[in-house]
Design a protein around this motif. Structure first.
Motif, PDB file in Angstrom:
ATOM      1  N   VAL A  37       0.843  -1.133  -0.008  1.00 36.26           N
ATOM      2  CA  VAL A  37       0.055  -0.026   0.019  1.00 36.26           C
ATOM      3  C   VAL A  37       1.060   1.348  -0.087  1.00 36.26           C
ATOM      4  N   ARG A  39       1.497   5.358   0.477  1.00 35.29           N
ATOM      5  CA  ARG A  39       0.769   6.199   1.338  1.00 35.29           C
ATOM      6  C   ARG A  39       1.443   7.533   0.931  1.00 35.29           C
ATOM      7  N   ARG A 103      -3.650  13.007  -4.428  1.00 34.77           N
ATOM      8  CA  ARG A 103      -5.110  13.002  -4.485  1.00 34.77           C
ATOM      9  C   ARG A 103      -5.442  11.788  -5.371  1.00 34.77           C
ATOM     10  N   HIS A 106      -4.889   8.304  -4.577  1.00 39.48           N
ATOM     11  CA  HIS A 106      -6.079   7.610  -3.541  1.00 39.48           C
ATOM     12  C   HIS A 106      -7.186   7.221  -4.346  1.00 39.48           C
ATOM     13  N   LEU A 107      -7.481   7.864  -5.328  1.00 38.11           N
ATOM     14  CA  LEU A 107      -8.421   7.727  -6.388  1.00 38.11           C
ATOM     15  C   LEU A 107      -8.187   6.130  -7.026  1.00 38.11           C
ATOM     16  N   LYS A 109      -6.106   3.889  -5.862  1.00 40.17           N
ATOM     17  CA  LYS A 109      -6.029   2.790  -4.899  1.00 40.17           C
ATOM     18  C   LYS A 109      -7.582   2.417  -4.766  1.00 40.17           C
ATOM     19  N   GLU A 110      -8.539   3.200  -4.746  1.00 45.03           N
ATOM     20  CA  GLU A 110      -9.788   2.499  -4.967  1.00 45.03           C
ATOM     21  C   GLU A 110     -10.270   1.723  -6.087  1.00 45.03           C
ATOM     22  N   GLN A 111      -9.472   1.816  -7.230  1.00 41.06           N
ATOM     23  CA  GLN A 111      -9.785   1.062  -8.156  1.00 41.06           C
ATOM     24  C   GLN A 111      -8.601   0.180  -8.594  1.00 41.06           C
ATOM     25  N   GLY A 112      -7.678  -0.402  -7.718  1.00 43.14           N
ATOM     26  CA  GLY A 112      -6.518  -1.086  -7.790  1.00 43.14           C
ATOM     27  C   GLY A 112      -5.617  -0.770  -8.756  1.00 43.14           C
ATOM     28  N   GLN A 114      -3.288   1.906  -8.162  1.00 39.71           N
ATOM     29  CA  GLN A 114      -2.435   2.732  -7.268  1.00 39.71           C
ATOM     30  C   GLN A 114      -0.779   2.478  -7.716  1.00 39.71           C
ATOM     31  N   TYR A 163     -10.440  13.422  -1.588  1.00 39.48           N
ATOM     32  CA  TYR A 163      -9.332  12.714  -1.235  1.00 39.48           C
ATOM     33  C   TYR A 163      -8.181  13.554  -0.435  1.00 39.48           C
ATOM     34  N   ALA A 166      -7.795  12.002   3.075  1.00 39.84           N
ATOM     35  CA  ALA A 166      -6.991  10.790   2.843  1.00 39.84           C
ATOM     36  C   ALA A 166      -5.693  11.104   2.764  1.00 39.84           C
TER      37      ALA A 166
END
Length: 238
Positions: A37, A39, A103, A106-107, A109-112, A114, A163, A166
């Protein structure tokens, strides 16, 4: 096992460190059981959006060195990048605010997507002639190349609040963990590795973190009703 990596697109050692970590991870026997992940961390959060600056004079001013010394430092970074198979432009790059990029990450990341977007942002910033800070449409192009929807990316960039919380949460967490610079790697919330270490160091860290995982300790073992693979036990009628 989860590995969290705090980094910034403006950080050349994050670019190199990502490649070194991935080399170690590729050779790790349990790599399919490792979740990575990314960050957010901003090296220059106070820089205004749209205010770019050439890298060499920025480095000279920031570290109190001559531009020739800054050029030598960039060339050294280029050699480190090349040793990992990465392209690196030691001259002619610029730097700017990276908040919008985080930002978008992070979008992604939500959609795999990242990791794909981060890799493209790094390459655009450190290896390509066109600046990654060349406006929102440049970021949209990179987002689409990573597999994101163009309209979704534009909507995020058009909304300063999207985001943002986040990103700030990631940055607060980095501070709480004691990270003062990047890249910063946290393995299973048990071990930390700071900096673009050699792949061998990351390999040792992965092995140590994996080997030190403790099995779940049950406070009460058995005796109470539970459901299992064969279904749920039906209480006998009294």
């Amino acid at each position: 096992m989860r590995v969290e990596i705090w980094s910034d697109i403006a950080c050349p050692w994050c670019y190199v460190g990502k490649a070194r970590f991935e080399k170690a991870l590729a050779a790790f026997p349990h790599r399919d059981d490792v979740e990575v992940v990314h960050r957010s961390f901003e090296l220059d959060p106070g820089r205004a959006k749209g205010r770019t600056e050439a890298v060499l004079p920025m480095l000279a001013k920031k570290y109190g060195m001559s531009e020739e010394q800054a050029r030598d430092a960039e060339r050294n970074l280029g050699r480190n990048a090349a040793s990992e198979g990465l392209e690196y432009r030691a001259e002619g790059r610029d730097t700017g605010n990276t908040f919008d990029m985080h930002r978008l990450l992070h979008l992604a990341k939500e959609q795999g997507r990242q990791d794909e977007l981060l890799g493209l942002l790094y390459r655009a910033n450190f290896a390509e002639e066109r600046s990654v800070f060349d406006g929102d449409e440049r970021l949209v192009e990179l987002a689409v190349a990573a597999g994101l929807d163009a309209d979704a990316a534009r909507a995020v960039l058009a909304d300063p609040a999207a985001y943002a919380d986040a990103v700030r949460a990631d940055e607060r967490e980095a501070a709480e963990l004691g990270a003062t610079g990047v890249p910063f790697f946290v393995l299973d919330r048990r071990y930390g590795v700071s900096g673009a270490q050699p792949a061998e160091v990351f390999a040792q860290a992965l092995e140590q973190a994996w080997g030190s995982r403790s099995p779940l300790q049950l406070l009460q073992d058995g005796g109470a009703d539970a459901c299992g693979p064969d279904g749920c036990a039906v209480p006998e009628r009294g």
